[in-house]
Design a protein around this motif. Sequence first.
Motif, PDB file in Angstrom:
ATOM      1  N   ASN A 172      50.588  48.271  49.015  1.00  0.00           N
ATOM      2  CA  ASN A 172      49.333  47.672  48.567  1.00  0.00           C
ATOM      3  C   ASN A 172      49.257  46.242  49.071  1.00  0.00           C
ATOM      4  O   ASN A 172      50.256  45.524  49.093  1.00  0.00           O
ATOM      5  CB  ASN A 172      49.246  47.656  47.041  1.00  0.00           C
ATOM      6  N   VAL A 173      48.064  45.817  49.455  1.00  0.00           N
ATOM      7  CA  VAL A 173      47.841  44.438  49.856  1.00  0.00           C
ATOM      8  C   VAL A 173      46.501  43.997  49.283  1.00  0.00           C
ATOM      9  O   VAL A 173      45.537  44.770  49.246  1.00  0.00           O
ATOM     10  CB  VAL A 173      47.863  44.284  51.397  1.00  0.00           C
ATOM     11  N   GLY A 174      46.440  42.768  48.785  1.00  0.00           N
ATOM     12  CA  GLY A 174      45.210  42.276  48.184  1.00  0.00           C
ATOM     13  C   GLY A 174      44.972  40.819  48.506  1.00  0.00           C
ATOM     14  O   GLY A 174      45.909  40.053  48.783  1.00  0.00           O
ATOM     15  N   ALA A 175      43.698  40.414  48.490  1.00  0.00           N
ATOM     16  CA  ALA A 175      43.322  39.033  48.732  1.00  0.00           C
ATOM     17  C   ALA A 175      42.046  38.738  47.962  1.00  0.00           C
ATOM     18  O   ALA A 175      41.197  39.611  47.784  1.00  0.00           O
ATOM     19  CB  ALA A 175      43.105  38.759  50.221  1.00  0.00           C
ATOM     20  N   ASN A 176      41.908  37.490  47.497  1.00  0.00           N
ATOM     21  CA  ASN A 176      40.685  37.087  46.818  1.00  0.00           C
ATOM     22  C   ASN A 176      40.482  35.592  46.994  1.00  0.00           C
ATOM     23  O   ASN A 176      41.440  34.838  47.189  1.00  0.00           O
ATOM     24  CB  ASN A 176      40.729  37.445  45.327  1.00  0.00           C
ATOM     25  N   ALA A 177      39.223  35.163  46.944  1.00  0.00           N
ATOM     26  CA  ALA A 177      38.898  33.749  47.099  1.00  0.00           C
ATOM     27  C   ALA A 177      37.582  33.456  46.392  1.00  0.00           C
ATOM     28  O   ALA A 177      36.675  34.290  46.384  1.00  0.00           O
ATOM     29  CB  ALA A 177      38.798  33.370  48.573  1.00  0.00           C
ATOM     30  N   THR A 178      37.490  32.267  45.813  1.00  0.00           N
ATOM     31  CA  THR A 178      36.272  31.801  45.154  1.00  0.00           C
ATOM     32  C   THR A 178      36.025  30.347  45.547  1.00  0.00           C
ATOM     33  O   THR A 178      36.948  29.533  45.524  1.00  0.00           O
ATOM     34  CB  THR A 178      36.394  31.897  43.620  1.00  0.00           C
ATOM     35  N   VAL A 179      34.795  30.037  45.912  1.00  0.00           N
ATOM     36  CA  VAL A 179      34.399  28.681  46.284  1.00  0.00           C
ATOM     37  C   VAL A 179      33.290  28.238  45.331  1.00  0.00           C
ATOM     38  O   VAL A 179      32.343  28.987  45.076  1.00  0.00           O
ATOM     39  CB  VAL A 179      33.893  28.616  47.735  1.00  0.00           C
TER      40      VAL A 179
END
Length: 745
Positions: A239-246
Amino acid sequence: MAFAFAPPAHAQPAEQPTVTIKKAPPAKPPEPPATPGNADNADVASVVVSAERPTNRIDRQVYDVKSDVGASNGSAADALNSVPSVAVDPDGSVTLRGSSNVQILIDGKPSAMLQGDNRGASLNAIPADDIESVEVINNPGAQFGNEAGGGPIINLVMRRTRRPGGFGFLNANGGTAGRYNSSLSGTYNSGVFGIQGGLNVRHDGRASTGETVRDRIDPVTGAMVHSSQIASSSGLNDNVGANATVNYNAGAKDTLAASFSYQGRDNAQHSRDRYLRYAGGASAPVDSDYARTTQRSGDARNYGWGARWEHKGSIDGESMKVDLRVTSADNTFNSAYQNLYAVAPPGALDQRSFQDNTTANRIVDFTGDYELPIDRAMLKLGYKVADNRSDVDTLYTSVDPVSQLPYVNTQRSNRFHLDEKNLAVYGSYQVRLNEKWGVLGGMRIEHTDLDVEQLTSQVSASNSYTSYIPSAYATYKWSDDTNLRFSYAHRLRRPNASELNPFVIYRDELNVSAGNPHLSPTKTDSFEIGYETRVAGLETNLRAYHRRDRDSILIRRYFISDTVLLTTPANGGRNHASGLEFTVHGKLMPGLTMNASGNLGHTEQLQEDLYGFVSTRTTSSLSGRLRFNYQATADDQLQAAVQTQGRSLFGQGVRQPNTTANFSMRHAITPKLAMVLNVTDLFDSNRIETITDTATLKETSIRRSDGRIVYLGLQYRLGGFTPGPGARQGGGQGQGQGQRGGGPR
């Protein structure tokens, strides 16, 4: 084949916002109701707590899981397993107070990755360290629609922060049997800009073994066909995950935010099943014995993006929030099967086959909320526009056992499409009557359009209906330490795409499944009374509840031939569930705290079988958790927990009780570096046993998954926040931050 969709009766669920009873000057309006993930409101309404200690509000219990000792190497499923009355089995199936009719939201919003068959794998892939808190909403209110199941809600509030400066964590963990996981998360805020995000990888999974013994009984002659199945599966998934919030503060009163998330995993797995059939009972000779091997590949890709605008009005407490979320889940499974006979019935030959299965789900969710203080009251208005699309495409290829030429098996291939559109508006009014009483009422009007196409059979159907959803809550301040809470909700549980698809899906030679296009929504009336106080210095919460289900969607299983068992959903009469739920939290002695919770429940199920016989099944059970946290030294923390799940009704059968124990330890090597040890199912005792006993089927099934799993890892803290005027000391958002979910609809 005709489709028939029964329009639901007008729904009447309860509203979500909080009534906070505080002594206040007459001219000051009440504090606005806290919404999931809104840290500014949450800080006003309650105090942040740790471990399993709940922060109760008028419509929910909030559990802070971020301080759990094992959070740095656990999954979302592990975090949920520490929440009172919530249970997650090794497959990721979730129950709340013994019921599987549960919605799971992320920051108050439905997500495609947590719909249908995606839910279990996603919960086992999401890092627990990404979760700020878990909100349990047994009686959802008018702000919540009936999409995504319509039952009780578990809301995962993801971590957010808006304090000045930079901060981050790096985790690296290794586990038994080659398991590992690692994550990097951080945030940086300066001036009007803020950014935060994370990356994570996980190589994990659970091998399993199972044994099923089954007797098929002819209801007329009483003749019996005995069969058994021995199964095993293995495979660790990547499993691989990424997230970002600006975030951007466009001015003193306006905040803009944008977010993106991705999660991917492979679906590799190897399994072997052995099937034995006996000519008569268990003592009869074997007339069929074959082994079936399955090699599965494929992957899953989950995407999400969102945009948000928040505007603060000219009146203190007035605000407008607009939120757009788009999530999608694409899943592929490619399976290769081979049947090898040791004892073959007449005409049976060794055989190979292939199945390619693709599913796609997309949810578009556009909402707006307006809040306006009016004297001692708060008015809230909102809208929601949502579209939920699901597609299933299954291609089954058989190989002729004589010529070895492949051909498309049209009886096992199918395509299915579902499109559900929802348009809703709601309003609520909260008022503090006096220093003792607070009340809240609301109304939601929801219109639903449903289109279904069974493309293989070239049959389609549609349905359209409007639901009126009122809500009501009340709180009473008995004393400084004691509060009473009252709530009622009427909800609809709509069938999902797989439950409506009538095509018979082949599992193996003895098991097939099919949906039911004639399903009606389940209608639920739920009542709850809460009592909160302190006993001997321990915070104590008692909640008595009663739930009535009509047209319950149950799993029915019956034979369509001597040995082939069909599993299909059906509206199964009525369910009644009542119980008393409790939580106790507090410090027993310096350094030692305790969290105890339990649910004493009684369930009654009235159902009608295929032959028109009406029967009533009942069961009573006690489920509970006991967890101790011990601060042995300034650098060492120990945690031990025991949890037990009581007997529960399951389809036409029952699921037997089971008990597990977990242990965690955390050692601070330096102020920034810590070592974490986590052991799940310490005594390797977890198993799922179900028993079915009907007029035509008697079956016992026992399934075990990898129980005792050990993880050992390191957690390193990166940087630190820069203190500033008004800097917050908790983990929530600061003023103006607008990306913590925005409240449910």
